[in-house]
Design a protein around this motif. Structure first.
Motif, PDB file in Angstrom:
ATOM      1  N   GLU A  66       0.837  -1.214   0.000  1.00  0.00           N
ATOM      2  CA  GLU A  66       0.000   0.000   0.000  1.00  0.00           C
ATOM      3  C   GLU A  66       0.865   1.255   0.000  1.00  0.00           C
ATOM      4  O   GLU A  66       0.567   2.237  -0.703  1.00  0.00           O
ATOM      5  CB  GLU A  66      -0.916  -0.014   1.223  1.00  0.00           C
ATOM      6  N   ALA A  67       1.958   1.237   0.759  1.00  0.00           N
ATOM      7  CA  ALA A  67       2.847   2.395   0.780  1.00  0.00           C
ATOM      8  C   ALA A  67       3.495   2.613  -0.574  1.00  0.00           C
ATOM      9  O   ALA A  67       3.618   3.762  -1.062  1.00  0.00           O
ATOM     10  CB  ALA A  67       3.919   2.205   1.854  1.00  0.00           C
ATOM     11  N   ALA A  68       3.929   1.522  -1.227  1.00  0.00           N
ATOM     12  CA  ALA A  68       4.532   1.654  -2.548  1.00  0.00           C
ATOM     13  C   ALA A  68       3.519   2.136  -3.569  1.00  0.00           C
ATOM     14  O   ALA A  68       3.839   2.956  -4.446  1.00  0.00           O
ATOM     15  CB  ALA A  68       5.114   0.295  -2.971  1.00  0.00           C
ATOM     16  N   TYR A  69       2.289   1.652  -3.470  1.00  0.00           N
ATOM     17  CA  TYR A  69       1.244   2.091  -4.405  1.00  0.00           C
ATOM     18  C   TYR A  69       0.948   3.573  -4.231  1.00  0.00           C
ATOM     19  O   TYR A  69       0.838   4.332  -5.212  1.00  0.00           O
ATOM     20  CB  TYR A  69      -0.015   1.263  -4.167  1.00  0.00           C
ATOM     21  N   ALA A  70       0.841   4.007  -2.964  1.00  0.00           N
ATOM     22  CA  ALA A  70       0.557   5.422  -2.710  1.00  0.00           C
ATOM     23  C   ALA A  70       1.723   6.290  -3.176  1.00  0.00           C
ATOM     24  O   ALA A  70       1.521   7.391  -3.719  1.00  0.00           O
ATOM     25  CB  ALA A  70       0.307   5.637  -1.218  1.00  0.00           C
ATOM     26  N   SER A  71       2.940   5.826  -2.995  1.00  0.00           N
ATOM     27  CA  SER A  71       4.106   6.598  -3.403  1.00  0.00           C
ATOM     28  C   SER A  71       4.190   6.722  -4.908  1.00  0.00           C
ATOM     29  O   SER A  71       4.537   7.790  -5.447  1.00  0.00           O
ATOM     30  CB  SER A  71       5.366   5.933  -2.857  1.00  0.00           C
ATOM     31  N   HIS A  73       1.808   6.783  -7.141  1.00  0.00           N
ATOM     32  CA  HIS A  73       0.741   7.605  -7.693  1.00  0.00           C
ATOM     33  C   HIS A  73       0.722   9.002  -7.100  1.00  0.00           C
ATOM     34  O   HIS A  73      -0.208   9.772  -7.335  1.00  0.00           O
ATOM     35  CB  HIS A  73      -0.622   6.937  -7.475  1.00  0.00           C
ATOM     36  N   GLY A  74       1.735   9.332  -6.322  1.00  0.00           N
ATOM     37  CA  GLY A  74       1.834  10.687  -5.784  1.00  0.00           C
ATOM     38  C   GLY A  74       0.768  11.027  -4.787  1.00  0.00           C
ATOM     39  O   GLY A  74       0.371  12.184  -4.655  1.00  0.00           O
ATOM     40  N   VAL A  75       0.261  10.002  -4.128  1.00  0.00           N
ATOM     41  CA  VAL A  75      -0.781  10.277  -3.147  1.00  0.00           C
ATOM     42  C   VAL A  75      -0.121  10.784  -1.873  1.00  0.00           C
ATOM     43  O   VAL A  75       0.768  10.136  -1.324  1.00  0.00           O
ATOM     44  CB  VAL A  75      -1.586   9.001  -2.857  1.00  0.00           C
ATOM     45  N   GLN A  76      -0.500  11.961  -1.450  1.00  0.00           N
ATOM     46  CA  GLN A  76       0.044  12.563  -0.245  1.00  0.00           C
ATOM     47  C   GLN A  76      -0.965  12.412   0.874  1.00  0.00           C
ATOM     48  O   GLN A  76      -2.123  12.813   0.740  1.00  0.00           O
ATOM     49  CB  GLN A  76       0.316  14.074  -0.482  1.00  0.00           C
ATOM     50  N   THR A  77      -0.524  11.824   1.916  1.00  0.00           N
ATOM     51  CA  THR A  77      -1.393  11.670   3.089  1.00  0.00           C
ATOM     52  C   THR A  77      -0.722  12.290   4.284  1.00  0.00           C
ATOM     53  O   THR A  77       0.514  12.368   4.368  1.00  0.00           O
ATOM     54  CB  THR A  77      -1.670  10.178   3.372  1.00  0.00           C
ATOM     55  N   GLN A  78      -1.533  12.812   5.171  1.00  0.00           N
ATOM     56  CA  GLN A  78      -0.984  13.424   6.378  1.00  0.00           C
ATOM     57  C   GLN A  78      -0.483  12.372   7.350  1.00  0.00           C
ATOM     58  O   GLN A  78       0.450  12.588   8.097  1.00  0.00           O
ATOM     59  CB  GLN A  78      -2.066  14.276   7.066  1.00  0.00           C
TER      60      GLN A  78
END
Length: 504
Positions: A66-71, A73-78
């Motif tokens: 999940e962390a690699a997927y978010a990274s 796609h440029g998904v920024q989470t707080q």
């Protein structure tokens, strides 16, 4: 389990046969020296720990994915903390596990289809669940019809509980038919769980009568294992077949081991002892023809009792445990039982655990496991040989003959060394010894005849010399004269008696 070699023979402490956990039941080498009860507890503990470790690893991999997927796609989470285990992460994780399971199932199915004779046959087995080919059905019917009939007849005496037991057994067999792809340990776990659950319910029904429960469980084991035998004996998921071949080759390589090397207290020259040895070999070989674990144990028990009888007849006193194990090893070496390892593993996995934990069946089976382990690790020190002698015998460069050491027991005659290996070799050695004896006797007869001939010649010559000596000393002279010519009294005789001279 430890074996110690002494001059008097192979010795195993009785404490080595018991469970390492100290529960008092018999242990088993296949269970790392534990009894069936302690092994199941240990197995379930390790299995539960493995499941927890796998779950933790899967969650870790899920978080990393999940962390690699978010990274990517440029998904920024707080919040950069990994998701807490809950409903939000359980859904994706479940899909992830389902995806992995589907991929694994698809790969396994593809490999099976690749190695199967035809994909059409495989698909037919999958679509027509519970149906088999006519030949297989006839064979299964031949082996199981009588067992099923006996099982039903036995349950009729139990009335309502009998119908419930029969129903549970049929349901269990149906469930097992869908678990053929499981490993041998998993199949064993399923069968043992069924035994345990049914025994607990029967104990409640019979109000603690262990004898009644044991009778029912024996019939249940016979019914179930007769039907499951072909699918659970020596399964392809194990290396039982490889171990069988290794054990058979090992025993063939040890054909030269004699009864004296093992210090076995049996004299096969005694007819009763020889008869018991033959019966013991027959029983241990017959074990492979049985389908029910209890019947296989019965063959081992009968074999062991014949061994004890042979030792008792030889020693004229009751046999001891120290005498039994070397004799059992000797019988196994002479018999070379077919599929020995597979039979041991089958009994270990699917026998009613109470039979292996206590009683004479459990004791004899534990000793058989010790004998098989000893044969695998047998070396020069175990047989009181030097390493050089052991290597020569193993390579076939030399063969041990009848060389009974002084003070060694038992003495079984000149041909004992070979007789301990193979009956054919024993007979061949006996014939050679008889021929050697006849040859030596013939040489003695020829020598005596030649001596007699020389004596006769010398006697004839001596007699001739004596005769010649006498003739020389007293020569024979013959004179010719008229009858009564020299008698001066002839003229004084009366006329009738006066000699008359006739011209002739």
């Amino acid at each position: 389990m430890s074996q110690r070699t002494e001059r008097r023979g192979i010795h195993v402490d009785q404490s080595d046969l018991l469970c390492k956990k100290g529960c008092g039941y018999y242990g088993n080498a296949a269970w790392q020296g534990l009894c069936s009860k302690c092994w199941r507890e240990e197995y379930q503990r390790v299995r539960q720990k493995q499941i927890q470790d796998d779950w933790a690893l899967a969650e870790k991999l899920q978080r990393e994915e999940e962390a690699a997927y978010a990274s990517s796609h440029g998904v920024q989470t707080q919040s950069t903390t990994p998701p807490q285990p809950g409903h939000a992460s359980l859904g994706p994780f479940s899909k992830f596990e389902e995806k992995k399971t589907n991929e694994k199932t698809r790969k396994v199915t593809t490999v099976k289809k690749f190695f199967s004779p035809s994909s059409r046959t495989a698909s037919k087995k999958e679509t027509q669940e519970g149906k088999t080919s006519p030949s297989i059905s006839r064979h299964a019917s031949f082996d199981t019809d009588q067992v099923s009939k006996d099982f039903v007849d036995f349950l009729k005496n139990l009335q309502k509980p009998g119908r419930e037991i029969h129903k549970q057994c049929r349901v269990f067999l149906v469930n097992m038919s869908s678990k053929k792809d499981l490993g041998a340990d998993e199949l064993s776990e399923c069968v043992q769980d069924f035994y345990q659950n049914l025994a607990d319910r029967l104990m409640t029904h019979f109000k603690g009568s262990s004898e009644s429960v044991e009778q029912v469980m024996d019939q249940v084991e016979k019914y179930i294992m007769t039907r499951l035998y072909k699918s659970v004996f020596c399964p392809e998921t194990t290396d039982d077949e490889r171990k069988d071949l290794a054990t058979q080759n090992r025993i063939r390589a040890l054909h030269w081991v004699t009864i004296q090397m093992l210090c076995v207290s049996m004299d096969e020259e005694i007819p009763e002892v020889s008869e018991n040895v033959v019966k013991a070999i027959t029983d241990i070989i017959e074990m492979d023809s049985k389908r029910v674990p209890r019947d296989k144990l019965a063959c081992i028990t009968h074999c062991s009792k014949h061994i004890f009888s042979a030792i008792r007849i030889t020693k004229n006193e009751p046999a001891s445990a120290d005498d039994f194990l070397p004799a059992l090893i000797y019988i196994v070496l002479k018999a070379n039982p077919p599929r020995l390892q597979s039979n041991i593993q089958y009994v270990t996995r699917f026998c009613n655990p109470s039979r292996l934990m206590t009683g004479e069946d459990g004791y004899y089976f534990t000793n058989l496991c010790c004998a098989a382990a000893f044969i695998e690790k047998l070396d020069a020190q175990s047989l009181n040989l030097s390493p050089e002698e052991f290597e020569r015998y193993m390579s076939g460069q030399a063969s041990p003959r009848c060389s009974s050491a002084e003070g060694e027991w038992p003495h079984t005659g000149p041909g004992a060394g070979v007789a301990a290996t193979n009956p054919v070799l024993a007979q061949l050695n006996h014939n050679l010894e008889q021929l050697s004896t006849i040859s030596s006797r013939q040489e003695k007869v020829i020598e005596a005849a030649q001596s007699l001939q020389a004596d006769l010649l010398s006697w004839t010559e001596s007699v001739q010399r004596e005769v010649n000596d006498i003739l020389e000393k007293y020569p024979l002279t013959c004179t010719v004269s008229a009858i009564d010519a020299n008698n001066i009294d002839n003229d004084n005789l009366p006329p009738p008696l006066t000699p008359q001279v006739f011209a002739g």
